[in-house]
Motif scaffolding. Structure first.
Motif, mmCIF file in Angstrom:
data_model
loop_
_atom_site.group_PDB
_atom_site.id
_atom_site.type_symbol
_atom_site.label_atom_id
_atom_site.label_comp_id
_atom_site.label_asym_id
_atom_site.label_seq_id
_atom_site.Cartn_x
_atom_site.Cartn_y
_atom_site.Cartn_z
ATOM 1 N N GLN A 181 0.704 -1.277 -0.039
ATOM 2 C CA GLN A 181 -0.003 -0.048 -0.171
ATOM 3 C C GLN A 181 0.935 1.122 0.058
ATOM 4 O OE1 GLN A 181 -2.503 -0.891 3.420
ATOM 5 N NE2 GLN A 181 -3.757 -1.989 2.284
ATOM 6 N N LEU A 182 0.708 2.223 -1.136
ATOM 7 C CA LEU A 182 1.609 3.203 -1.356
ATOM 8 C C LEU A 182 1.086 4.579 -1.106
ATOM 9 C CD1 LEU A 182 2.698 1.697 -4.582
ATOM 10 C CD2 LEU A 182 3.925 1.483 -2.380
ATOM 11 N N ALA A 183 -0.216 4.825 -1.040
ATOM 12 C CA ALA A 183 -0.832 6.110 -0.352
ATOM 13 C C ALA A 183 -2.110 5.683 0.185
ATOM 14 C CB ALA A 183 -1.057 6.875 -1.750
ATOM 15 N N PHE A 184 -2.572 6.753 0.721
ATOM 16 C CA PHE A 184 -3.724 6.644 1.773
ATOM 17 C C PHE A 184 -4.600 7.965 1.929
ATOM 18 C CE2 PHE A 184 0.027 4.389 3.110
ATOM 19 C CZ PHE A 184 -0.319 2.948 3.318
ATOM 20 N N ASP A 185 -5.875 7.881 2.021
ATOM 21 C CA ASP A 185 -6.634 9.120 2.336
ATOM 22 C C ASP A 185 -6.519 9.458 3.857
ATOM 23 O OD1 ASP A 185 -8.183 7.178 3.647
ATOM 24 O OD2 ASP A 185 -9.799 6.946 2.126
ATOM 25 N N THR A 186 -7.476 10.539 3.975
ATOM 26 C CA THR A 186 -7.406 11.145 5.303
ATOM 27 C C THR A 186 -7.745 10.179 6.470
ATOM 28 O OG1 THR A 186 -9.354 12.419 4.983
ATOM 29 C CG2 THR A 186 -7.611 13.546 4.442
ATOM 30 N N ALA A 187 -8.693 9.179 6.204
ATOM 31 C CA ALA A 187 -9.094 8.170 7.001
ATOM 32 C C ALA A 187 -8.044 7.065 7.210
ATOM 33 C CB ALA A 187 -10.324 7.549 6.472
ATOM 34 N N GLY A 188 -6.874 6.915 6.346
ATOM 35 C CA GLY A 188 -5.983 5.967 6.604
ATOM 36 C C GLY A 188 -6.513 4.908 5.529
ATOM 37 N N ASN A 189 -7.350 4.956 4.624
ATOM 38 C CA ASN A 189 -7.591 3.864 3.791
ATOM 39 C C ASN A 189 -6.751 3.719 2.408
ATOM 40 O OD1 ASN A 189 -9.702 3.039 5.023
ATOM 41 N ND2 ASN A 189 -10.947 4.871 4.298
ATOM 42 N N ALA A 190 -6.109 2.673 2.271
ATOM 43 C CA ALA A 190 -5.253 2.941 0.914
ATOM 44 C C ALA A 190 -5.879 3.242 -0.354
ATOM 45 C CB ALA A 190 -4.685 1.426 0.843
ATOM 46 N N THR A 191 -5.134 4.261 -0.928
ATOM 47 C CA THR A 191 -5.781 4.480 -2.343
ATOM 48 C C THR A 191 -4.925 4.032 -3.339
ATOM 49 O OG1 THR A 191 -4.430 6.564 -2.065
ATOM 50 C CG2 THR A 191 -6.921 6.675 -1.254
ATOM 51 N N THR A 192 -3.685 3.728 -3.296
ATOM 52 C CA THR A 192 -2.942 3.419 -4.270
ATOM 53 C C THR A 192 -2.211 2.032 -3.692
ATOM 54 O OG1 THR A 192 -2.398 5.236 -4.727
ATOM 55 C CG2 THR A 192 -0.930 4.012 -5.888
ATOM 56 N N ASN A 193 -1.931 1.094 -4.865
ATOM 57 C CA ASN A 193 -1.521 -0.419 -4.079
ATOM 58 C C ASN A 193 -0.870 -0.929 -5.254
ATOM 59 O OD1 ASN A 193 -1.836 -2.448 -2.053
ATOM 60 N ND2 ASN A 193 -2.803 -3.366 -3.696
ATOM 61 N N SER A 194 0.207 -1.623 -4.938
ATOM 62 C CA SER A 194 0.749 -2.813 -5.754
ATOM 63 C C SER A 194 0.996 -3.909 -5.229
ATOM 64 C CB SER A 194 2.106 -2.151 -6.361
ATOM 65 O OG SER A 194 3.059 -2.246 -5.428
ATOM 66 N N ARG A 195 1.613 -4.982 -5.913
ATOM 67 C CA ARG A 195 2.053 -6.355 -5.091
ATOM 68 C C ARG A 195 3.365 -6.519 -5.400
ATOM 69 N NH1 ARG A 195 -2.094 -9.179 -3.450
ATOM 70 N NH2 ARG A 195 -1.218 -11.291 -3.796
ATOM 71 N N ARG A 196 4.080 -7.144 -4.203
ATOM 72 C CA ARG A 196 5.494 -7.291 -4.415
ATOM 73 C C ARG A 196 5.603 -8.875 -4.142
ATOM 74 N NH1 ARG A 196 8.531 -2.359 -4.347
ATOM 75 N NH2 ARG A 196 10.287 -3.928 -4.806
ATOM 76 N N TYR A 197 6.856 -9.132 -4.435
ATOM 77 C CA TYR A 197 7.318 -10.537 -3.816
ATOM 78 C C TYR A 197 7.858 -10.201 -2.591
ATOM 79 C CZ TYR A 197 6.955 -12.810 -8.327
ATOM 80 O OH TYR A 197 6.419 -13.140 -9.690
ATOM 81 N N ARG A 198 7.454 -10.618 -1.287
ATOM 82 C CA ARG A 198 7.685 -10.174 0.047
ATOM 83 C C ARG A 198 8.341 -11.329 0.842
ATOM 84 N NH1 ARG A 198 8.264 -5.303 1.776
ATOM 85 N NH2 ARG A 198 6.746 -4.430 0.348
ATOM 86 N N LEU A 199 8.031 -12.551 0.744
ATOM 87 C CA LEU A 199 8.610 -13.437 1.511
ATOM 88 C C LEU A 199 9.250 -14.427 0.434
ATOM 89 C CD1 LEU A 199 5.989 -12.908 3.502
ATOM 90 C CD2 LEU A 199 7.235 -14.302 4.833
ATOM 91 N N ILE A 200 10.561 -14.944 0.599
ATOM 92 C CA ILE A 200 11.248 -15.757 -0.329
ATOM 93 C C ILE A 200 12.045 -16.733 0.404
ATOM 94 C CG2 ILE A 200 13.150 -15.694 -1.858
ATOM 95 C CD1 ILE A 200 10.878 -13.804 -2.954
ATOM 96 N N LYS A 201 11.833 -17.923 0.069
ATOM 97 C CA LYS A 201 12.490 -19.034 0.558
ATOM 98 C C LYS A 201 13.831 -19.105 -0.022
ATOM 99 C CE LYS A 201 11.967 -24.001 0.561
ATOM 100 N NZ LYS A 201 11.077 -25.169 -0.107
#
Length: 351
Positions: A107-127
């Motif tokens: 989650q890359l950006a948020f509104d004033t209520a803290g809700n995500a407005t911009t999102n991407s996906r990444r490889y986060r955990l790797i064996k």
């Protein structure tokens, strides 16, 4: 984690994961503030890495220090909030097979209520045993080609500190000076940095060259279409702007942000029916399965409704305008301009 001068945010990040992970690896690349001191409160595994303007090299060094079965990477300005902490804890307990990589929301950006407005996906955990490596000195990425991948709805929230465009351009220019070849993703990223610095003609030329290459990531190609259109917009070449947006349909179904930008082009010409058509397509769009690119949620929620209100109002279709304004308010309750639209439309409709 790789860090440098992160005393303001490092504790927040580590507090959000310290009880969920089995070891914490911190690689400092030259901090002059209290970053190393703060890191030492969380882990004895604090390493020093001589910075060489190469993020992939630093991240690969950090991976080499890890000893557990899976590696989870974070930046200091990332954080896991409670809902996602719970999801990560559940994943650790319930994982019934051994994926090579796990994809999480970013989650890359948020509104004033803290809700995500911009999102991407990444490889986060790797064996760790797979030995996956980071590539590129800046805008680095993990290549997990051929790996078994698990899709997760765990979200890492990113609250970026500072503007890194000048730093990124410096690293890229040094890499080019050392003989680095601008092709593939590096050409795409270099064009993005030129665009960020408002060097529109140079950026346009790089994007056009990028499209001449035989292959590339779907997400990069679609993003490049939108960015090339932005270049043509600033260069005053309106027809080329539209052509660039339609070019994205070679790579995927219409995306909401592309549809909205096409619609805005017709709206600017006063071609209200065509603008309505494309804003309506934005509302119908859905994020494709497995899509890893940046998604601005506003373009398939409140933005099309706001603009449809305006378009219908210009055609004198006030009931439709009122309905779309109401939809926009459902996403942005209390927004001043929308409330004023509501008041005026109610008067005009005699409600």
């Amino acid at each position: 984690m790789i860090v440098k001068d992160e005393e303001r945010v490092l504790g927040r990040c580590l507090d959000s994961v310290r009880d969920l992970v089995d070891e914490v690896i911190i690689v400092d690349t030259g901090s002059s503030d209290r970053t190393q001191e703060i890191a030492s409160h969380y882990t004895p595994h604090v390493y020093h890495f001589l910075w060489k303007d190469d993020f992939a090299a630093a991240r690969n060094f950090s991976f080499e220090q890890a000893t557990k079965e899976y590696i989870m990477w974070l930046d200091a300005d990332d954080v896991l909030y409670e809902q996602d902490r719970n999801k990560l804890a559940d994943l650790k307990q319930s994982l019934s097979w051994e994926p090579d990589a796990i994809i999480c929301d970013y989650q890359l950006a948020f509104d004033t209520a803290g809700n995500a407005t911009t999102n991407s996906r990444r490889y986060r955990l790797i064996k760790r045993s797979q030995g996956y490596r980071w590539h590129n000195p800046v805008h680095e990425y993990l290549d997990v080609t051929g790996g078994k991948v698990l899709q997760s709805d765990i979200a890492v929230s990113h609250h970026r500190v500072g503007d890194h465009s000048a730093r990124n351009m410096r690293i890229l220019q040094q890499w080019i000076a050392r003989g680095g070849k601008l092709e593939g993703r590096m050409l795409f990223f270099y064009a993005n940095e030129l665009l960020d610095q408002q060097r529109y003609l140079e950026a346009m030329e790089c994007y056009e060259t990028y499209f001449q290459e035989p292959s590339g990531y779907r997400e990069d190609r679609i993003a490049a279409c939108g960015k090339l259109a932005e270049c043509y917009h600033h260069l005053g070449r309106k027809e080329k702007k539209i052509d660039s947006l339609f070019k994205s349909f070679h790579y995927d179904v219409p995306h909401a942000d592309i549809c909205c930008t096409i619609a805005r082009s017709f709206e600017d010409r006063g071609e209200w029916a065509l603008a309505i058509y494309w804003y309506s397509r934005a509302l119908e769009s859905r994020e494709p399965d497995g899509y890893m690119g940046v998604v601005n949620i506003a373009y398939r929620t409140w933005v099309p409704h706001v603009q449809l209100c305006l378009c219908f109002a210009n055609l004198g279709l006030l009931q439709q305008a009122f309905e779309h304004n109401e939809h926009a308010l459902s996403y942005l309750p209390g927004e001043t301009n929308l409330l004023e639209n509501k008041r005026r439309l109610e008067i005009a409709l005699g409600i």
